[in-house]
Design a protein around this motif. Structure first.
Motif, short mmCIF file in Angstrom:
data_model
loop_
_atom_site.label_atom_id
_atom_site.label_comp_id
_atom_site.label_asym_id
_atom_site.label_seq_id
_atom_site.Cartn_x
_atom_site.Cartn_y
_atom_site.Cartn_z
N THR A 6 1.02 -1.53 -0.29
CA THR A 6 0.13 0.33 0.05
C THR A 6 0.37 1.18 0.16
O THR A 6 2.11 1.25 0.32
N GLU B 173 -2.30 4.80 5.16
CA GLU B 173 -3.08 4.02 4.33
C GLU B 173 -3.47 5.55 3.17
O GLU B 173 -3.89 4.78 2.02
N SER B 174 -4.59 6.24 4.13
CA SER B 174 -5.60 6.95 3.12
C SER B 174 -4.89 8.27 3.30
O SER B 174 -5.62 9.12 2.47
N SER C 297 -12.46 2.78 -1.86
CA SER C 297 -11.56 3.41 -1.73
C SER C 297 -11.38 4.37 -0.55
O SER C 297 -10.91 4.61 -0.08
N HIS D 211 -9.72 -4.35 -0.71
CA HIS D 211 -9.01 -2.82 -2.11
C HIS D 211 -7.88 -2.80 -1.54
O HIS D 211 -7.22 -2.46 0.06
N LEU E 248 -5.71 -0.76 -1.92
CA LEU E 248 -5.30 0.91 -1.67
C LEU E 248 -5.00 1.23 -0.29
O LEU E 248 -4.25 2.08 0.62
N HIS E 249 -6.07 0.40 1.03
CA HIS E 249 -5.84 -0.08 2.24
C HIS E 249 -6.25 -1.71 2.98
O HIS E 249 -6.79 -1.79 3.62
N ARG F 288 -4.74 -7.02 -6.28
CA ARG F 288 -3.63 -6.12 -6.01
C ARG F 288 -4.72 -5.49 -7.52
O ARG F 288 -4.62 -4.24 -8.20
N HIS G 7 -4.54 8.39 -3.00
CA HIS G 7 -3.42 7.48 -3.75
C HIS G 7 -3.03 8.58 -5.17
O HIS G 7 -4.01 9.51 -4.87
N ASN H 118 -3.11 7.39 -7.51
CA ASN H 118 -3.80 7.04 -8.52
C ASN H 118 -4.94 8.00 -8.48
O ASN H 118 -5.15 8.54 -10.08
N ASN I 210 -0.11 14.47 -4.20
CA ASN I 210 -1.36 14.43 -3.54
C ASN I 210 -2.63 15.56 -2.98
O ASN I 210 -3.50 14.42 -2.14
#
Lengths: 527, 527
Positions: free
Chosen positions: A22, A90-91, A157, A185, A187-188, A219, A336, A338, A369
């Motif tokens: 992550t 992670e977030s 997410s 998920h 992302l986390h 993933r 993230h 992305n 970000n």
């Protein structure tokens, strides 16, 4: 502790060499944890366990399932600071949000426990026999809701806790009596694993069957596709993008046995600003809406992405105020890179559309970000002519659409796609004289709000979080609130069934003391 | 009077040169009427009218919709002998059945009217505000069910009245507030037109908007496909074959906007005969089941197509008795030569499977289109090994499967596809000691019956007529009984909405006097 392994019921497993990490968007670098994607074999093992668990879990009393849900809430709480720390890493979301969301997640689990303890949710319906009826005697028939089987849950997410591993989909499916397999998920994944460990502990402590819950690392889209196509999966709960949701929906519809896919896919949440709202408190609304647009970097499915007003000095003033307020606010970190890049791309695409003008945008220093807010404005006819402007831009972005008059306002509403929410700002007097606006909006949304903001989704029996396509794949169901349980149950009728063998909910003496529909009358009375 | 035209709301129309007739299977020749298939233009006109009608009809009070439904029932009755005569000619079914089905159809319409008059079906749910709640105040939210829009209804061949033009799908959709466009069934287009004329009269008399109902002639699948793909159609109700239902389901899933397709596609309705049933009244059950298999030429979706017993003398005796009773009965006319041919083909295919044996078959004289009953028997393992034997043969046909023991019986049940019904015959004592049989059966069916026959579907709140795939496309809904209304509605939440503008169902003083869920309590109390 984060192991990076899959949870296949009570077992952990890491058979796949495909791994991923992550990412900490605030530090703009990967986190320390490595996750093993679930292999096809592991996916199958989780579903097979769930199918076997369903044979017992699906028949457990509501009281027993309620114990499990309450234990999950307690075990999540017991994860303490580690959960909050991993969530924040992670977030990129702040600690306050993490704690608030944890509270909401535990609250949801306990709300479903309360629903089960009360018990009337099974919709017990009894029509007693009439042996002397002419021309044909009537038999005794009794109906209640029963669970449909193992459910695959795809977390969101933007809500690592409340709409993910032990979020509303999982809580409602477990409450219904359906085992759950979560597609974690990516992302986390760490937050997800910690919550999965809490659920597994709770399952052990309360005597739940192995396989009642599994958590599969993923993933990309493969694990989700395998889950959706598995013949023993009987339903899918998804929260995420339109592309993701529709891909699963279309995949499931190709199964030999079709299954329900409830996908909540977002919304631009139109806000209608009637002239009276601007006269009375235009600057207050401007400040409140600037806050709502930027809240949580705009990463809410109920973010107000579209503001509809009627051209004139009052609207000009509102737009100017909204712009000032928007510029005052500080951007925050997105989930993230992305998601940040997706936001930048969407913002750029919409900003570059002809006949749009910038109202305001963040002008300060850029941080990697961090989602920088922007508001555009456009004339209604130009909005109607350009479908690109109807797209959701996931982030702190909104468009003010200027209509010539109320008729054009109604036309714009009628040309919107289905939405989770719609909001009207104005006085009671004006809204009373605008039924065409209200009717057009009700027709397009799942929840309509008067003089408020759409962000903030209360978890309660009266909540409808779901709306006409493409906000969801099935507007007949909600994904938030206790009614979400309805997605995972089916009615079963028992005809002339021996009293002693009837489920408690349908027995003559109403041992659960629940509200039932008996010969057309709502009652808790014994028969 | 039968004109052969389409009903596009209040207008009749025959723009297409593609015509067809219906067929009298008893006389084995076409009827006198010529029907004009609906053109694409006519399909579009009907849907456009329905969409406009929805704007007003969807907001009518329940009381007003109830008047309409009751008027339809009266107008159907007023069609008098002509309706019965046309029904009999087009279906080959006897007059008594025609009259019974007419009664059922009127009864269904009136049952939905009663549901509307009582009013609680909208599931009004209210959570009042808590302005001082910590950490965040709670807003006032109120939720109720609202109609989803125009519905396309596909009638069933085997119920020209009760599951067709003004049948359960139409009645439930109109009750919900959804305009209906019927794709008329080609086998009984004349019956359909007469009923359409009754609905149209009722609509005029009770002040319904033009387009609330249309009836489109259709000789093959084109009209149905156009309806299913039309963007303004918001749901489909279908009763018919698996092929037909699945074609529509898959078609609808390819739409830009997916819509719910509720297809009821039939079932072989397993009947488990426990040893105690045979000891106590084996010969009575044999006679009763012979009657149930042959009833209406076996053209019921609840026809008992599979009988499961445990090998032994008692089962041998039952099979012998069933055979005797089967041979005593006279065949009756099937709905159409195509249905008769389909039956003969299916019967021949299953009879020619290896390791099956004939129990009994009608041996008398053959009459064109009369469905001659047949019963086979097969060992459980051979049944499990051969998927052909699991197919529905639509007609007076059944298979007795002989199991080695209770374990094999459970295995057979577990390998059945989803079914509308399942039946257990036996004593209360034996059923109590056979939970594995009961559980396996409940898992596969929508309605489970103790010591009865599956034919005979009561129209009442507790009826579940629907079951796991492939008996239907969505086991979470029923197509018979008042709960069928749920297929056509969605919840909408009103947040902080002005009291005066709330729908009556959600107002503080509960003017409709309906049962509501208020702050978690089921009550009719005023707020």
């Amino acid at each position: 502790m984060i192991t990076g392994k899959n949870y296949i019921g009570v077992d952990t497993s890491a058979k796949n060499n495909r791994t991923y990490t992550t990412f900490n968007p605030k530090l703009n670098k990967p986190t320390e944890w490595v996750f093993h994607e679930a292999s096809q074999e592991e996916v199958n093992a989780a579903v097979e366990k769930a199918a076997i668990a369903f044979e017992t879990y699906g028949k457990f009393s509501d009281a027993k399932k309620a114990e499990f849900l309450k234990a999950i809430a307690s075990e999540i709480e017991a994860l303490g600071d580690e959960l909050i720390s991993v969530y924040v890493q992670e977030s990129g979301l702040p600690e306050g949000r993490a704690k608030g969301e944890r509270g909401r997640t535990m609250g949801q689990l306990r709300a479903f426990a309360t629903l089960l303890e009360e018990g009337s949710w099974v919709e017990a319906t009894i029509d007693t026999a009439q042996p002397t009826r002419e021309p044909l005697p009537k038999v005794d028939i009794r109906k209640m809701l029963l669970p449909i089987g193992p459910i695959a849950v795809f977390g969101a997410s933007n809500f690592p806790l409340a709409f993910s591993t032990a979020g509303g989909d999982t809580a409602s499916a477990l409450a219904a009596g359906c085992p759950v397999i979560v597609k974690s998920h990516p992302l986390h994944a760490g937050t997800g694993e910690l919550v999965a460990s809490a659920i597994t502990k709770a399952a052990k402590k309360t005597g739940m069957p192995d396989g009642v819950f599994s958590n599969l690392n993923s993933r990309d889209s493969e694990v989700g596709q395998l889950l959706t196509m598995h013949p023993k999966v009987k339903g899918v709960g998804f929260t995420g993008s339109t592309n993701g949701g529709m891909a699963l929906y279309r995949l499931a519809s190709q199964r030999k046995e079709p299954i329900p896919v409830f996908a909540e896919m977002g919304s631009i949440n139109p806000v209608v600003v009637l002239p009276s709202a601007l006269e009375q408190k235009g600057s207050e609304w401007a400040a409140q809406y600037a806050g709502s647009i930027v809240l949580g970097a705009g990463q809410f499915c109920t973010n107000p992405g579209l503001i509809l007003g009627i051209k004139g000095q009052a609207l000009d003033g509102f737009i100017a105020n909204l712009g000032k307020e928007i510029e005052k606010l500080e951007p925050t970190c997105m989930l993230h890179p992305n998601i940040y890049e997706g936001y930048e791309k969407g913002k750029k695409e919409l900003s570059s559309q002809p006949k749009t003008a910038e109202v305001a945008a963040y002008k300060g220093e850029t941080t990697p970000n961090f989602g920088e807010q922007k508001v555009l404005t456009v004339a209604a006819q130009d909005f109607l002519d350009n479908p690109v402007l109807h797209k959701e831009v996931f982030g702190p972005f909104s468009i003010v659409v200027q209509c010539q008059d109320k008729d054009e306002l109604v036309t714009v509403i009628q040309h919107l796609e289905g939405q989770l929410t719609g909001t009207i700002l104005g006085t009671e007097t004006e809204i009373k004289t605008s039924p065409e606006v209200v009717n057009a909006l009700v027709d397009r949304v799942g929840r309509i709000i008067f003089n408020g903001v759409p962000t903030g989704v209360e978890v309660c029996p009266s909540m409808m979080h779901g709306g006409p396509f493409p906000s969801t794949t099935d507007s007949r169901f909600t994904s938030v609130g206790t009614s979400a349980i309805r997605r995972w149950v089916r009615p079963v009728s028992f005809q002339s069934w021996p009293e002693e063998l009837l489920p408690d909910a349908l027995k003559n003496n109403n041992p659960l003391d629940i509200m039932r529909l008996v010969n057309g009358e709502h009652t808790k009375k014994q028969l």
